[in-house]
Design an enzyme around this catalytic site. Structure first.
Site, PDB file in Angstrom:
ATOM      1  N   GLU A  40       4.133  49.520  60.459  1.00  0.00           N
ATOM      2  CA  GLU A  40       4.558  51.582  60.225  1.00  0.00           C
ATOM      3  C   GLU A  40       4.968  51.404  59.005  1.00  0.00           C
ATOM      4  O   GLU A  40       6.510  50.929  58.615  1.00  0.00           O
ATOM      5  CB  GLU A  40       4.954  52.381  61.246  1.00  0.00           C
ATOM      6  CG  GLU A  40       4.794  51.792  62.863  1.00  0.00           C
ATOM      7  CD  GLU A  40       5.096  53.243  63.866  1.00  0.00           C
ATOM      8  OE1 GLU A  40       5.669  53.978  63.114  1.00  0.00           O
ATOM      9  OE2 GLU A  40       4.766  53.104  65.447  1.00  0.00           O
ATOM     10  N   GLU A  90       8.959  49.950  69.655  1.00  0.00           N
ATOM     11  CA  GLU A  90      10.024  50.795  69.416  1.00  0.00           C
ATOM     12  C   GLU A  90      10.631  50.713  70.691  1.00  0.00           C
ATOM     13  O   GLU A  90      11.063  51.533  70.926  1.00  0.00           O
ATOM     14  CB  GLU A  90       9.732  51.825  68.430  1.00  0.00           C
ATOM     15  CG  GLU A  90       9.373  51.874  67.301  1.00  0.00           C
ATOM     16  CD  GLU A  90       8.778  52.512  66.605  1.00  0.00           C
ATOM     17  OE1 GLU A  90       8.774  53.066  65.322  1.00  0.00           O
ATOM     18  OE2 GLU A  90       9.448  53.981  67.286  1.00  0.00           O
TER      19      GLU A  90
END
Length: 667
Positions: free
Chosen positions: A309, A152
């Protein structure tokens, strides 16, 4: 790289066994539970730098060796992560310059995750070193199938190194010509002329923050700096493991980085999907998530992506963390696959005992066994995914595109004027996507500088800024038979937020659209105008352009205020194509009705002939059809012919009922 990396849907997620090394029996139990849950992969080592290199130059790979061997023995594929997302404390202590400087000018102390300067040569060196060691050690390990790079990427640094890198970036961008930069940034305003490159710093709240072109340039620099850091990370992996694909996980519509540009550097795109289900707006949320899925599918040139995710239950970072109702996350996962995902992955496999995310959802709860609702739902989904191998690698063919451009989202935030309270660029793009999603018509979500030619219809909501070449791209698309739609406050500035002279829309787009926009009215909250279109009246909110027709056919007019009777909706026949202009911000009713007329006009077809009530989404991927009920009550679906239920193997036809959160997969 090929369209598909695996021949099956990946079902797994983040696995952090380095947190459980003192209780090896838990790791053994994890293998048993993974088999029960039909888990076939694990993403490991994401935040493991301190375990891999506890002191500078002192390495401990034994635990990871054992883990990879154990996962392979149990038939699990491994997505091996590089650990740069969180540096070890020794690194920050010895080299404090690797830590970020905030906009305030204060350097951060050690802590949290992304707290490192992407420009720092020391940090780049240390990252490249640990990545080289990982690649050399595991290049031939049979379990390792893909690289997960960092985690991320986000944030920015304002240190002296980054300031100098920004100036060097600007020199390249503006041909080392300060006069060119001064002109493009319109620095004559407020006596802001730059006479030396050293006078330029990053935008800051205590410094320069009122030059939109500068803020756009900084955001572009941060994107390029992040991509440069990423390229430094993957260089040893490309050299040592050239056949192992790389990805990094994007975060929904995070606008700190231009994902459309970053995507070009990935072998496969992946993103982290955390919808806010069961808050009273499930259908809206389903549409919004579908839009993001299609955006990442399109960024990957139509190839499948990974849902890297998701949560099997709840998250821990919403203000109030609502439990999704039973089967909601299963439906959410099936939606991802329907829109192009070749994986369903979770954060995380097992809940941590401590730390910031110890209450974030996981497949295995603190109780540590399989007798939970969440575990059983994950296991059931795993069984379903095992029957979907035919969909792996499958693409969707779209004849409609919505332009949702990351740089456009920046530009619509940075200018000052008109309605400063309501911009919501991506929300506007989703609103124009929604009518096609409701009808089961596949839509690509493209950048402004992508190719338009393969689409019958291109919709560009709030196209305020035009990148270089966009005027010609629109003109050629319409000239050659395309239908192009744009809306209020469009075609006003160039890529440096410099207004076009001669009126709006810019340059010869006035001829393409057959209009001239003289003024723009902004409506305070609670105030509205009315626009008529096709025999109906619609609310006008927030923004409305006041137009003159220059040959365009007027399809709708304003009904109140001093500009009553002026054009609100127009269409212009321009050579072989048509250019539409919707001059106002509107509600879903108008957008739905307007797009239904476009669908008829252009003869667009739904991907299937299956009929369903509102709230049911139908998505075709390859030869597999997903029918999903996102409504809060049962719905009826009418099949147009006999199908095979992929999950049960039974033949189905006629009218079928879908309960709340229920779906059916047809072939």
């Amino acid at each position: 790289m090929a369209d598909k990396i695996f021949d099956y849907i990946i079902h797994g997620g983040d696995y952090n066994p380095d947190q459980w090394l003192k209780t090896p029996e838990i790791i053994d139990e994890d293998m048993r539970l993974m088999n029960l849950a039909h888990i076939n992969s694990a993403t490991v080592s994401i935040f493991s730098w301190a375990m891999l290199e506890p002191e500078e130059g002192v390495y401990n790979f034994k635990w990871l060796d054992d883990l990879l061997d154990k996962l392979h023995e149990n038939g699990k594929a491994v997505i091996l992560a590089t650990p740069s997302g969180a540096r070890p404390s020794w690194l920050a202590q010895k080299y404090p310059g690797v830590l970020r400087v905030e906009e305030s000018g204060i350097r951060n102390e050690y802590g949290v995750r992304h707290n490192h300067c992407l420009t720092s040569p020391i940090y780049r060196e240390k990252v490249r070193n640990i990545n080289t060691l990982l690649a050399e050690r595991y290049k031939n390990h049979p379990a390792v199938k893909m690289w997960h790079i960092s985690n991320e990427y986000c944030g920015e640094c304002h240190c002296d190194l980054c300031q100098e890198a920004f100036r060097e970036w600007l020199k390249k961008e503006y041909d080392n010509d300060l006069e060119k930069l001064n002109f493009q940034w319109w620095n004559g305003f407020w006596s802001h002329q730059i006479t030396d490159w050293s006078q330029i710093n990053s935008p800051k709240f205590r410094g320069e923050n009122h030059v939109p072109a500068m803020k756009l340039a900084w955001r572009r620099f941060v994107t390029d700096s992040t991509i440069s850091f990423f390229e430094n990370e993957i260089a040893p992996l490309r050299e040592i493991t050239p056949d192992i694909p790389v990805t990094t996980n994007f975060m929904r519509l995070y606008d700190g980085i231009n994902y459309q540009k970053f995507a070009k550097n990935l072998d496969i795109l992946s993103w982290d999907n955390y919808p806010a289900w069961d808050r009273g707006f499930n259908e809206k949320e389903a549409c919004s998530v579908a839009f993001v899925h299609d955006a990442f599918r399109t960024m990957g040139k139509g190839k499948p992506f990974f849902m890297m995710e998701s949560t099997p239950s709840l998250v821990n970072w919403h203000p109030v963390n609502k439990l999704p109702m039973p089967r909601r996350q299963e439906l959410s996962s099936i939606q991802a696959v329907a829109h192009g995902a070749d994986s369903v992955q979770y954060f995380q496999w097992r809940k941590s005992r401590g730390g910031h995310e110890k209450y974030h959802g996981a497949v295995v709860d603190h109780c540590g066994h399989e007798n939970t609702r969440v575990f059983k739902e994950v296991a059931h989904l795993g069984e379903v995914l095992e029957k979907l191998s035919d969909v792996v690698g499958g693409r969707s063919d779209s004849k409609v595109a919505v332009i949702a451009d990351w740089e456009e989202s920046w530009a619509t935030q940075y200018f000052c004027g008109f309605n400063n309270e309501h911009r919501e660029y991506f929300e506007e793009c989703t609103k124009w996507y929604k009518p096609f999603w409701e009808k089961g018509i596949s839509v690509d979500v493209i950048a402004m500088d992508d190719d338009y030619s393969k689409y019958n219809l291109v919709i560009a909501p709030f196209l305020y800024m035009l990148k270089n070449g966009t005027i010609e791209r629109i003109e050629n698309y319409v000239k050659n038979g395309g239908s192009f739609v744009t809306t209020y406050l469009s075609c006003m500035v160039d890529s440096d937020d410099l207004c076009y002279l001669g009126g709006f829309p810019a340059e010869n787009l006035k001829d393409v659209f057959g209009i001239w926009a003289e003024e723009t009215d902004s409506l305070p909250e609670g105030m509205k105008n009315i626009a008529s279109y096709n025999g109906k009246n619609y609310d006008v909110v927030h923004v409305c352009d006041i137009l003159h027709s220059k040959g365009a056919t007027v399809l709708g007019e304003y009904e109140t205020d001093f500009y009553k009777g002026t054009p609100a909706v127009t269409v212009n026949n321009y050579e072989k194509g048509k250019a539409y202009y919707v001059a106002f911000r509107n509600d879903d009713d108008f957008t739905r009705d307007f797009c239904e007329e476009l669908i008829k006009e252009i003869s667009l077809k739904s991907d299937t002939e299956i009929k369903a009530e509102n709230g049911v989404s139908i998505r075709k991927r390859g030869n597999i059809i997903f029918v999903m009920n996102f409504a809060d009550d049962p719905k009826t679906v009418i099949l147009d012919k006999e199908y095979k239920n992929v999950v049960t193997g039974e033949s189905v036809s006629g009218e079928i009922a879908l309960d709340v959160c229920e779906y059916i997969i047809l072939k």
